[in-house]
Scaffold this active site. Sequence first.
Site, PDB file in Angstrom:
ATOM      1  N   LYS A 103       0.862  -1.197   0.000  1.00 35.87           N
ATOM      2  CA  LYS A 103       0.000   0.000   0.000  1.00 35.87           C
ATOM      3  C   LYS A 103       0.883   1.225   0.000  1.00 35.87           C
ATOM      4  CE  LYS A 103      -4.501   0.839   0.393  1.00 35.87           C
ATOM      5  NZ  LYS A 103      -5.569  -0.094   0.017  1.00 35.87           N
ATOM      6  N   TYR A 122     -19.781   8.271  -0.403  1.00 38.26           N
ATOM      7  CA  TYR A 122     -20.372   8.262  -1.750  1.00 38.26           C
ATOM      8  C   TYR A 122     -19.285   8.537  -2.801  1.00 38.26           C
ATOM      9  CZ  TYR A 122     -24.754   7.724  -4.242  1.00 38.26           C
ATOM     10  OH  TYR A 122     -25.783   7.222  -5.023  1.00 38.26           O
ATOM     11  N   GLY A 142     -18.984   3.568  -2.888  1.00 37.70           N
ATOM     12  CA  GLY A 142     -20.330   3.811  -2.375  1.00 37.70           C
ATOM     13  C   GLY A 142     -21.335   4.104  -3.484  1.00 37.70           C
TER      14      GLY A 142
HETATM   15  N1  GLU Z   1      -7.335   0.210  -3.250  1.00 39.45           N
HETATM   16  C1  GLU Z   1      -8.069  -0.964  -3.561  1.00 39.45           C
HETATM   17  C2  GLU Z   1      -8.115  -1.897  -2.372  1.00 39.45           C
HETATM   18  O1  GLU Z   1      -7.912  -1.493  -1.250  1.00 39.45           O
HETATM   19  C3  GLU Z   1      -7.582  -1.642  -4.833  1.00 39.45           C
HETATM   20  C4  GLU Z   1      -6.173  -2.119  -4.820  1.00 39.45           C
HETATM   21  C5  GLU Z   1      -5.698  -2.613  -6.179  1.00 39.45           C
HETATM   22  O2  GLU Z   1      -6.467  -2.635  -7.114  1.00 39.45           O
HETATM   23  O3  GLU Z   1      -4.515  -2.969  -6.238  1.00 39.45           O
HETATM   24  O4  GLU Z   1      -8.422  -3.045  -2.491  1.00 39.45           O
END
Ligand code: GLU
Length: 410
Positions: free
Chosen positions: A102, A215, A219
């Site tokens: 992340k 939203y 959402g």
């Molecule tokens: N941010 C999204 C999640 O938390 C998608 C992550 C992605 O597609 O790599 O799942």
Amino acid sequence: MNSFERYVKTLKEAAKKIGLDDAMIAKLSEPNNIIEKTIDINKDDGSVVSFEAYRVQFNNARGPYKGGIRFHPEADIHDVKALAALMAIKCAVVGIPLGGGKGGVKCNPKELSEKEIEQVARSWARAMANDIGVDQDIPAPDVYTNPQIMAYMLDEYEKTVGRSEPGMITGKPIALGGSQGRDAATAQGGVYVLQSLVKKLGKNPSDLRVAVQGYGNAGYHAARLLHAAGYKIVAASDSKGGVYNPEGLDPEVLSQTKKEQGSVSQGNLGDTISNEDLLTCECDILIPAALDNQLREDNASNVKASIILELANGPTAPEADPILREKNIHVLPDVLANAGGVTVSYFEWVQNRQQFYWTQEDVLSKLQPIMEKSFEAVFETSQNKSLTLREAAFITALSRIVEVMQLRGL
Ligand code: GLU
């Protein structure tokens, strides 16, 4: 407890249930790599401003690190670590060959111009260029980032490394190698999972009232898809407030109201409520689709819904889980409920590697069975072992991650 400590608590409880040893628990309690940088941008007024930028690479036993990047004023390192860990679990729950990562930039995009946001995106990609890539770590959108931001990042990364590499990032605009269906994928995946549970419980969608907190992308699409499937949307909110109407709300009108007046709460569409009220309003299905730590020890006992579909990451604090369980509320956990997003990111990555693109029908026909099979596996484990759906999802994922770590000799 910060968000990472909350993840570790959930991990340890699940790990105990499958008898993981302390060394393995320790390994799954720390990320492989934490990359922290300071990025500078030139503001439109000529001043220079710096932001903290992160990428946490949690676990890549099952494949390259995968996960979004958020631009948020509260995106601190604990959050990003927790979210990276949840990505590893999530990819394993749906059985896609990716690990967890992340990224984040601690900034408030609502106070930045489009040109300034572009600079944040480009600076992040330049700063992380050595650590990300199609076979290494593949970012994507998350809170307050979108396909245009992915496009800037792809462009900057490709300029930095000097080659075309469309699969280094997902959630791109379609014209730049994005996948059909990625936009609505998080919500669509959640809807497949929810429909499976509703069917199991023998309920009828037209009898079910839905409240959606948040939203944004997840959402809005969830409200739209559920409305089309016959559910009644009775409440919606965004960061500025919410609206409740027992007669039902039209998702498109809510979206238009937010666009034109800055918030779903501003259109006289029903009673104005706070985000906190929304969580405990009269409804059957509650969909937290905003930020983490919304359902806590202090409000969980007031939830009236009988099903919670976690489209946000980490919306339920670990202390709230036993309270919800006591009330017989079915909690479809984030690592399953919102995994449609990363699953279609995986499809995008596959298409980029092959340079062969699928139709929307192809995408949905591959997404639906993955979500339904994953739900079935988690549901069955929860029934057989008398576990919550979250515990069942965690032990399913941990078993899969640990299996490959052992195969790798760890
Ligand atoms: N941010 C999204 C999640 O938390 C998608 C992550 C992605 O597609 O790599 O799942």
